[in-house]
Design an enzyme around this catalytic site. Structure first.
Site, short mmCIF file in Angstrom:
data_model
loop_
_atom_site.label_atom_id
_atom_site.label_comp_id
_atom_site.label_asym_id
_atom_site.label_seq_id
_atom_site.Cartn_x
_atom_site.Cartn_y
_atom_site.Cartn_z
N LYS A 31 -15.76 59.66 -16.43
CA LYS A 31 -16.73 59.60 -15.32
C LYS A 31 -16.49 60.86 -14.49
CE LYS A 31 -18.46 56.60 -11.66
NZ LYS A 31 -18.74 57.71 -10.78
P1 ATP Z 1 -24.55 54.56 -8.15
O1 ATP Z 1 -23.91 53.65 -9.16
O2 ATP Z 1 -25.46 53.87 -7.22
O3 ATP Z 1 -25.13 55.78 -8.82
P2 ATP Z 1 -22.91 56.49 -6.92
O4 ATP Z 1 -24.05 57.46 -6.82
O5 ATP Z 1 -21.94 56.44 -5.78
O6 ATP Z 1 -23.42 55.03 -7.19
P3 ATP Z 1 -21.00 55.94 -8.85
O7 ATP Z 1 -21.20 54.50 -8.62
O8 ATP Z 1 -19.71 56.49 -8.39
O9 ATP Z 1 -22.15 56.80 -8.24
O10 ATP Z 1 -21.18 56.17 -10.43
C1 ATP Z 1 -22.34 56.44 -11.12
C2 ATP Z 1 -22.51 57.94 -11.27
O11 ATP Z 1 -21.47 58.52 -12.05
C3 ATP Z 1 -23.76 58.34 -12.04
O12 ATP Z 1 -24.90 58.31 -11.25
C4 ATP Z 1 -23.43 59.75 -12.53
O13 ATP Z 1 -23.80 60.68 -11.56
C5 ATP Z 1 -21.91 59.76 -12.60
N1 ATP Z 1 -21.36 59.92 -13.96
C6 ATP Z 1 -20.30 60.70 -14.28
N2 ATP Z 1 -19.99 60.59 -15.58
C7 ATP Z 1 -20.86 59.73 -16.13
C8 ATP Z 1 -21.04 59.21 -17.45
N3 ATP Z 1 -20.24 59.53 -18.46
N4 ATP Z 1 -22.06 58.32 -17.62
C9 ATP Z 1 -22.86 57.95 -16.61
N5 ATP Z 1 -22.73 58.41 -15.35
C10 ATP Z 1 -21.75 59.29 -15.10
#
Ligand code: ATP
Length: 699
Positions: free
Chosen positions: A306
């Site tokens: 991630k």
């Molecule tokens: P949300 O889940 O509402 O997007 P957020 O914007 O705070 O919350 P996170 O919950 O931390 O983001 O995690 C989702 C985000 O992680 C995705 O929107 C993407 O930008 C990021 N991301 C990084 N690596 C990946 C991956 N391998 N697959 C999908 N998303 C990823």
């Protein structure tokens, strides 16, 4: 509240308005929606309002939908009203004959610019010439003119339009909502989902004269059983929501609804389209690897790094035209000319058009090492020339949603990923795939290793994605116990033959629901799980809005400390206080915070009516920032109103040991954490704790 009486009232409206719906009609809907916090009543109000327009003035529906959703165009259109607070104040003074002091007194009392306009209009002395009533279409066109006037003289043009709108507003409520619209804070619960539900239902009951689709006569619907009606509603709502998730533009959705109603064809006419961003699929939270393994036991999944960067959706058509969109659907093509220039090279043989998704991460060009999010955040936000780029990025792609004219959303993740990895061309340190490892719940050792390797290279954790669509029940192998917090001390209790009946029932019900690995725009499903690095006992962070502060004590006397933070209530537009924080700030940060919210600056305001908190802070901040906060756990609170009514009728939620992590430069306050989300985290926390509900009281 009497829906049928309201509908009759709306219909009588046409007698005076000759078919061009007045703004008063919309204002009436706003007033009714504002008077309740019940989502059902807000939906009813909007359904009634929309039905009258569908039958009497279909051409006003689209402008009404934009006005009611607090926007004028989709985010990627880059149209902004761009009105400063001073422009509204100037107009209020001029049109309502207020002195600067008079205006300040009203602001001090009410806080909200719309409420100020309401009071000012009420006090205005009688005007001899009654203006012509404002029309819905007219108001929308005025906003469009404000947004599109550019160049010399445009400020004056905008000012004149604002003043004319205020002058023509007939009653105090119209003034209130015109001003709230101009400052883009309507503060009614007609946000996206409510509007989509209302549109779906309105078109079940009503259709414009001559439209080809069928509507159900009211008396027939009235005879249906409750669950039959619920099914009809839910089918129509799913279609409208699915269409909007794939093609989030009311300019296309509303005309299609007027033509064919909420039928299956909507998804063909108004579905996934090149250069229109689909709303991204979202990941569900899990506490740690153990919980993730429990959720996905018996299934094959892929663990992916991630990355801590910015999500990007890349569209490329047959002519090679490229568009890049952000997580919030803003156009970023101009921000990333370096990515645009990569497209011809990554497009392997046989690819004509595609939509792919990935995370843009700042990297060291030579070594490919990942750099922290802050480095990416320093990159210019708007258009840059290729030669001026100082921060190098790599796009780590993770999904393919469209290929050669064909949507791939219904394909399994395994298939989509196979197409992505076999057809596109990797370019080291510029374009590649997310690092991943396929696994099943039996592979707990290697998953833990993978998770550790992700955190070692400064990733936020891992995303875990189901690979195949499930059609029937699967075997439930007990997962191996595993915790990201402490590998020696497993937190998960494996299933034993003596599993309690309650747990068995729970498991049975989870076994009944097959999971799909399709790409589901705008949905947060269990087929995409995120496992983040732990902070204390909670692995989640929250994005909160600083709304007030107190004078610091002792060493911190020069600064604001503690600071009050709030979550958003998207239904009511209110900001609900959730916690005070005095931890995680550096002295440097405290000093810059005090400078920003300095006494006498415009960033300090009088007690705003839209912030819900019963205490007495020393100063109130103009809400404008989003701060990422860590915390130990979430507690029920008699003091803080956040998420009140969602987990308890009389208590809200608060945080234990809140700690400031940083400013979310990439988020606006509309994207801050909602009370709903906080409640969801609280429930998850409750499920994890022995005995479930009712974690202790706030400290
Ligand atoms: P949300 O889940 O509402 O997007 P957020 O914007 O705070 O919350 P996170 O919950 O931390 O983001 O995690 C989702 C985000 O992680 C995705 O929107 C993407 O930008 C990021 N991301 C990084 N690596 C990946 C991956 N391998 N697959 C999908 N998303 C990823």
């Amino acid at each position: 509240f009497d829906a049928s009486q309201y509908a009759a009232e709306l219909r009588s409206h046409w007698a005076d308005n000759g078919g061009d719906a007045s703004y008063a009609l919309l204002t009436r809907a706003f007033v009714l929606a504002n008077a309740t916090s019940s989502r059902i009543k807000i939906v009813d109000t909007l359904v009634n309002f929309l039905r009258v327009l569908i039958e009497g003035d279909p051409s006003s529906i689209l402008p009404a939908v934009w006005l009611a959703t607090n926007s004028i165009s989709p985010p990627y259109d880059e149209l902004e009203l761009g009105l400063g607070g001073s422009s509204i104040s100037k107009a209020l003074k001029k049109i309502y004959g207020l002195s600067s002091q008079g205006l300040k007194t009203l602001y001090d009392k009410h806080g909200d610019a719309g409420d100020v306009a309401f009071e000012a209009k009420k006090r205005q002395s009688f005007t001899l010439v009654k203006p012509k009533p404002l029309r819905i279409k007219g108001v929308y066109h005025s906003l469009m003119k404000i947004a599109t006037s550019k160049g010399t003289g445009s400020q004056e043009t905008k000012q004149r339009i604002v003043e004319k709108l205020l002058q023509d507003a007939r009653g105090a409520e119209e003034s209130r909502y015109i001003v709230r619209t101009l400052v883009q804070n309507l503060r009614i619960g007609a946000v996206k989902t409510t509007m989509l539900i209302a549109l779906a239902r309105a078109f079940l009951y009503s259709k414009p004269a001559g439209a080809g689709f069928e509507v159900r006569p009211l008396d027939q619907l009235a005879r249906l059983k409750k669950d039959e009606l619920a099914e009809i509603y839910s089918n129509a709502e799913e279609i409208v929501k699915a269409s909007y998730a794939r093609h989030p533009d009311y300019n296309d959705l509303v005309p299609c609804l007027l033509d064919i109603g909420p039928t299956d064809e909507l998804l063909i006419r108004c579905g996934l389209t090149m250069h229109i961003p689909l709303r991204p699929m979202l990941g569900s939270i899990t506490r740690d690897l153990s919980e993730m393994l429990t959720k996905l036991q018996g299934r094959d999944f892929s663990c992916e790094y991630k990355y801590d960067g910015q999500r990007a959706q890349v569209h490329c058509d047959e002519q090679g035209k490229v568009s890049i969109f952000s997580r919030h659907l803003e156009l970023m093509t101009g921000k990333y000319p370096d990515l645009v220039s990569l497209v011809p090279q990554i497009r392997g043989e046989g690819i004509s058009s595609f939509i792919l998704e990935g995370e843009v991460v700042a990297v060291d060009r030579e070594t490919g090492d990942l750099l922290p999010f802050q480095v990416l955040a320093n990159r210019a936000k708007k258009n840059v020339e290729l030669g001026d780029i100082k921060v190098n990025v790599c796009l780590f792609s993770f999904d393919l949603m469209y290929l050669n004219g064909e949507p791939l959303l219904d394909r399994s993740f395994r298939e989509r990923r196979e197409l992505l990895r076999s057809l596109f061309v990797e370019i080291p340190n510029l374009f590649t795939w997310v690092k991943s490892m396929d696994a099943s719940s039996a592979d707990s050792e290697s998953i833990l290793e993978f998770f550790k390797s992700a955190t070692e290279v400064k990733c936020e954790g891992i995303m875990v994605k189901l690979l195949d669509n499930e059609t029937n029940t699967t075997t439930n192998q007990p997962p191996t116990s595993l915790s990201t917090t402490d590998t020696e001390q497993p937190v998960h209790q494996s299933e034993t033959p003596t599993t309690k009946p309650k747990e068995k029932a729970k498991e049975k019900s989870s076994r009944r629901k097959p999971l799909l690995s399709t790409y589901e725009p705008d949905k947060r499903l269990e087929s995409w799980l995120k496992v983040k690095k732990d902070y204390s006992s909670s692995s989640e962070t929250l994005d909160l809005i600083p709304v007030a502060g107190w004078h610091g004590q002792g060493r911190k006397a020069k600064w604001w400390s503690p600071i009050l933070l709030a979550v958003r209530n998207p239904e009511t537009g209110t900001l609900e206080a959730v916690t005070k924080c005095m931890s995680g700030f550096t002295d440097k940060f405290y000093a810059s915070n005090k400078e920003k919210y300095a006494p006498g600056s415009a960033n300090l305001i009088s007690r705003p009516s839209y912030v819900d908190y019963h205490g007495e802070p020393d100063v109130w901040f103009e809400p404008q920032e989003v701060w990422e906060m860590a915390f130990a756990d979430i507690t029920l609170s008699p003091t803080y109103p956040a998420a009140i009514g969602l987990v308890s009728e009389d208590r809200g939620l608060s945080l234990r040991f809140p700690r400031f992590l940083g400013v979310r430069e990439d988020k606006s306050i509309d994207e801050a954490t909602t009370g709903d989300y906080l409640a969801l985290l609280w429930r998850k926390q409750g499920e994890r704790a022995a005995g479930g509900e009712g974690e202790g009281e706030e400290e």
